[in-house]
Write a protein that holds these residues in place. Sequence first.
Motif, PDB file in Angstrom:
ATOM      1  N   MET A   1      -6.899  66.628  -6.624  1.00 34.24           N
ATOM      2  CA  MET A   1      -7.068  65.330  -5.963  1.00 34.24           C
ATOM      3  C   MET A   1      -6.263  64.240  -6.666  1.00 34.24           C
ATOM      4  SD  MET A   1     -11.015  65.293  -4.632  1.00 34.24           S
ATOM      5  CE  MET A   1     -11.757  65.913  -6.144  1.00 34.24           C
ATOM      6  N   ALA A   2      -6.227  64.288  -8.001  1.00 34.87           N
ATOM      7  CA  ALA A   2      -5.403  63.321  -8.734  1.00 34.87           C
ATOM      8  C   ALA A   2      -3.924  63.544  -8.424  1.00 34.87           C
ATOM      9  CB  ALA A   2      -5.660  63.453 -10.232  1.00 34.87           C
ATOM     10  N   GLN A   3      -3.505  64.799  -8.375  1.00 39.86           N
ATOM     11  CA  GLN A   3      -2.108  65.120  -8.072  1.00 39.86           C
ATOM     12  C   GLN A   3      -1.730  64.656  -6.665  1.00 39.86           C
ATOM     13  OE1 GLN A   3      -1.138  69.317  -7.590  1.00 39.86           O
ATOM     14  NE2 GLN A   3       0.645  69.040  -8.920  1.00 39.86           N
TER      15      GLN A   3
ATOM     16  N   ASP B   1     -19.180  61.463 -18.158  1.00 40.91           N
ATOM     17  CA  ASP B   1     -20.421  61.232 -18.885  1.00 40.91           C
ATOM     18  C   ASP B   1     -21.312  62.464 -18.752  1.00 40.91           C
ATOM     19  OD1 ASP B   1     -21.632  61.073 -16.352  1.00 40.91           O
ATOM     20  OD2 ASP B   1     -21.415  58.895 -16.289  1.00 40.91           O
ATOM     21  N   ASP B   2     -22.575  62.322 -19.060  1.00 42.13           N
ATOM     22  CA  ASP B   2     -23.470  63.483 -19.053  1.00 42.13           C
ATOM     23  C   ASP B   2     -23.766  63.994 -17.651  1.00 42.13           C
ATOM     24  OD1 ASP B   2     -23.602  63.280 -21.786  1.00 42.13           O
ATOM     25  OD2 ASP B   2     -25.463  62.098 -21.780  1.00 42.13           O
ATOM     26  N   ARG B   3     -23.591  63.170 -16.645  1.00 44.05           N
ATOM     27  CA  ARG B   3     -24.000  63.552 -15.295  1.00 44.05           C
ATOM     28  C   ARG B   3     -22.848  63.717 -14.317  1.00 44.05           C
ATOM     29  NH1 ARG B   3     -28.472  59.366 -13.475  1.00 44.05           N
ATOM     30  NH2 ARG B   3     -28.430  60.771 -11.673  1.00 44.05           N
ATOM     31  N   SER B   4     -21.749  62.999 -14.508  1.00 44.70           N
ATOM     32  CA  SER B   4     -20.703  63.018 -13.495  1.00 44.70           C
ATOM     33  C   SER B   4     -19.333  62.789 -14.118  1.00 44.70           C
ATOM     34  CB  SER B   4     -20.967  61.947 -12.430  1.00 44.70           C
ATOM     35  OG  SER B   4     -20.940  60.655 -13.020  1.00 44.70           O
ATOM     36  N   VAL B   5     -18.311  63.043 -13.317  1.00 41.76           N
ATOM     37  CA  VAL B   5     -16.940  62.734 -13.696  1.00 41.76           C
ATOM     38  C   VAL B   5     -16.362  61.843 -12.609  1.00 41.76           C
ATOM     39  CG1 VAL B   5     -16.140  64.898 -12.623  1.00 41.76           C
ATOM     40  CG2 VAL B   5     -14.643  63.670 -14.198  1.00 41.76           C
ATOM     41  N   ARG B   6     -15.674  60.770 -13.025  1.00 45.41           N
ATOM     42  CA  ARG B   6     -15.126  59.801 -12.082  1.00 45.41           C
ATOM     43  C   ARG B   6     -13.609  59.776 -12.196  1.00 45.41           C
ATOM     44  NH1 ARG B   6     -19.695  57.635 -14.251  1.00 45.41           N
ATOM     45  NH2 ARG B   6     -21.327  56.947 -12.794  1.00 45.41           N
ATOM     46  N   LEU B   7     -12.962  59.688 -11.042  1.00 46.85           N
ATOM     47  CA  LEU B   7     -11.504  59.618 -10.974  1.00 46.85           C
ATOM     48  C   LEU B   7     -11.109  58.415 -10.137  1.00 46.85           C
ATOM     49  CD1 LEU B   7      -8.559  60.839 -11.153  1.00 46.85           C
ATOM     50  CD2 LEU B   7      -9.129  62.051  -9.035  1.00 46.85           C
ATOM     51  N   ARG B   8     -10.142  57.649 -10.641  1.00 45.64           N
ATOM     52  CA  ARG B   8      -9.576  56.542  -9.859  1.00 45.64           C
ATOM     53  C   ARG B   8      -8.069  56.559 -10.026  1.00 45.64           C
ATOM     54  NH1 ARG B   8      -7.349  51.698 -10.114  1.00 45.64           N
ATOM     55  NH2 ARG B   8      -7.793  50.176  -8.444  1.00 45.64           N
TER      56      ARG B   8
ATOM     57  N   LEU C   1      -5.820  62.705   2.910  1.00 43.17           N
ATOM     58  CA  LEU C   1      -7.062  62.013   2.554  1.00 43.17           C
ATOM     59  C   LEU C   1      -8.267  62.708   3.164  1.00 43.17           C
ATOM     60  CD1 LEU C   1      -6.011  58.267   2.913  1.00 43.17           C
ATOM     61  CD2 LEU C   1      -6.280  59.586   0.820  1.00 43.17           C
ATOM     62  N   THR C   2      -8.097  63.220   4.387  1.00 40.83           N
ATOM     63  CA  THR C   2      -9.205  63.952   5.020  1.00 40.83           C
ATOM     64  C   THR C   2      -9.543  65.202   4.221  1.00 40.83           C
ATOM     65  OG1 THR C   2      -8.561  63.149   7.203  1.00 40.83           O
ATOM     66  CG2 THR C   2      -9.954  65.103   7.134  1.00 40.83           C
ATOM     67  N   GLY C   3      -8.514  65.902   3.745  1.00 37.13           N
ATOM     68  CA  GLY C   3      -8.755  67.085   2.925  1.00 37.13           C
ATOM     69  C   GLY C   3      -9.483  66.757   1.632  1.00 37.13           C
ATOM     70  N   MET C   4      -9.081  65.653   0.982  1.00 31.65           N
ATOM     71  CA  MET C   4      -9.764  65.247  -0.246  1.00 31.65           C
ATOM     72  C   MET C   4     -11.211  64.865   0.043  1.00 31.65           C
ATOM     73  SD  MET C   4      -7.119  63.141  -2.698  1.00 31.65           S
ATOM     74  CE  MET C   4      -6.215  62.211  -1.482  1.00 31.65           C
ATOM     75  N   SER C   5     -11.418  64.131   1.119  1.00 25.91           N
ATOM     76  CA  SER C   5     -12.775  63.741   1.479  1.00 25.91           C
ATOM     77  C   SER C   5     -13.651  64.962   1.741  1.00 25.91           C
ATOM     78  CB  SER C   5     -12.740  62.838   2.715  1.00 25.91           C
ATOM     79  OG  SER C   5     -14.037  62.507   3.142  1.00 25.91           O
ATOM     80  N   GLU C   6     -13.097  65.949   2.441  1.00 26.52           N
ATOM     81  CA  GLU C   6     -13.859  67.168   2.721  1.00 26.52           C
ATOM     82  C   GLU C   6     -14.195  67.912   1.436  1.00 26.52           C
ATOM     83  OE1 GLU C   6     -15.639  70.341   4.872  1.00 26.52           O
ATOM     84  OE2 GLU C   6     -15.169  68.265   5.366  1.00 26.52           O
TER      85      GLU C   6
ATOM     86  N   TRP D   1      -2.862  50.507  -3.250  1.00 26.11           N
ATOM     87  CA  TRP D   1      -3.821  51.450  -2.659  1.00 26.11           C
ATOM     88  C   TRP D   1      -4.554  52.166  -3.792  1.00 26.11           C
ATOM     89  CZ3 TRP D   1      -4.636  52.511   2.576  1.00 26.11           C
ATOM     90  CH2 TRP D   1      -5.423  53.635   2.863  1.00 26.11           C
ATOM     91  N   SER D   2      -5.815  52.463  -3.590  1.00 26.48           N
ATOM     92  CA  SER D   2      -6.570  53.163  -4.624  1.00 26.48           C
ATOM     93  C   SER D   2      -7.418  54.269  -4.005  1.00 26.48           C
ATOM     94  CB  SER D   2      -7.474  52.195  -5.406  1.00 26.48           C
ATOM     95  OG  SER D   2      -8.502  51.685  -4.577  1.00 26.48           O
ATOM     96  N   VAL D   3      -7.619  55.316  -4.778  1.00 33.12           N
ATOM     97  CA  VAL D   3      -8.481  56.431  -4.418  1.00 33.12           C
ATOM     98  C   VAL D   3      -9.521  56.572  -5.516  1.00 33.12           C
ATOM     99  CG1 VAL D   3      -8.626  58.921  -4.041  1.00 33.12           C
ATOM    100  CG2 VAL D   3      -6.688  57.640  -3.125  1.00 33.12           C
TER     101      VAL D   3
END
Length: 372
Positions: A286-288, A311-318, A335-340, A359-361
């Motif tokens: 998704m980052a790529q 963190d202990d519960r999740s990973v965040r990407l921006r 974007l649809t593929g990433m969302s799915e 633009w940001s994801v």
Amino acid sequence: MPGLSLWREPRPVPVPPHGRRDHLLVGALLALTIAEALLRPGLPAASLLLTAAYTATLPWRREHPLPMVLLAFGAGALVSLLARDAVPDTYTMVYLLLLPYSLFRWGAGRDIVLGAAVMLAGMGLSALTRSTSLADSLGGLAVVSAVATAGLARRYRMRARARELDQVRLVERAQLARDLHDTVAHHVSAIAIRAQAGLAAAPARPQAATDALRLIETEASRALAEMRAMVDVLRRDEPAGYAPEPVAGDLHRLARPPGDGLRVDVHVDGDLATVQAPLGGALYRMAQESVTNAQRHARQATRVEVQVSVDDRSVRLRVGDDGSPARDTGRGYGLTGMSERVQLLGGVFRAGPDPAGGWSVAVELPLAGPAR
């Protein structure tokens, strides 16, 4: 046979229910009817009452398109036959074009055939009884045909769009299936190596065999946990590939210096080692994809920033760029593929113009996998 195929065609799903906007539409049309009555004082009262009464068909035009067409056009034909003076002759009546559009957009095949027959019969009866002139009847037929064609075109365009989105989902599931294969292959290979080492060392050092069994148990438990997480989001079998898949630690490979095209900076906050292989592979792809989109489409951008926090519960990407203010022109298949993918992994996805420009994801994925 084309006619038989149309007759058997089912309704599109899901059908949007009537709601607040439909009631506001009816209210606006009633207000226009009153305004027309004031501006055209010579209109018969019966004509105005029928114009107002027909608005009751509009809220139900998507859920029950055939009954609404029968009610409006059938009643109109009956009125033209029994009481020519009461035939609605108001400009506001143009709203009835919503009914043939809805019939061809949302009706089943047999509804379309029956409704089209009723509309043709009604217009033909009006012409025969001279409630409308021949020229007006032909013009009305042309307008209704154009509106019906628009509804039919929209129907098949949305069906084609749904098929394209299904194909995107299949591609994402195929990629997840490859992740599953690579995860299992990696852990099973490690288990085999540990077992061989334990067997080789057992005659001389029995304790080494015990240590190998402990490592095998740990590796097998981890493999089972990751395999269950992946199987939970797969709904059909797909062939698996054999190429090595990226992991979260490979995110640093996306960095690019200023002289090598658009600059890409990668910042990581947290331990990427805690992100399991399937999740890390999805995060990397998704980052790529987001970086590639920025390099292709960002306007007047000088750099792309990839931020990852764990963190202990999740990973965040921006992933965001510093280009000129972007316009949201609709969601493409990437974007649809990433969302799915994010939805399958139990996460949250957002993509769109950034208030600061460009633009940001943004993606947030739970480390524990999707909730069951």
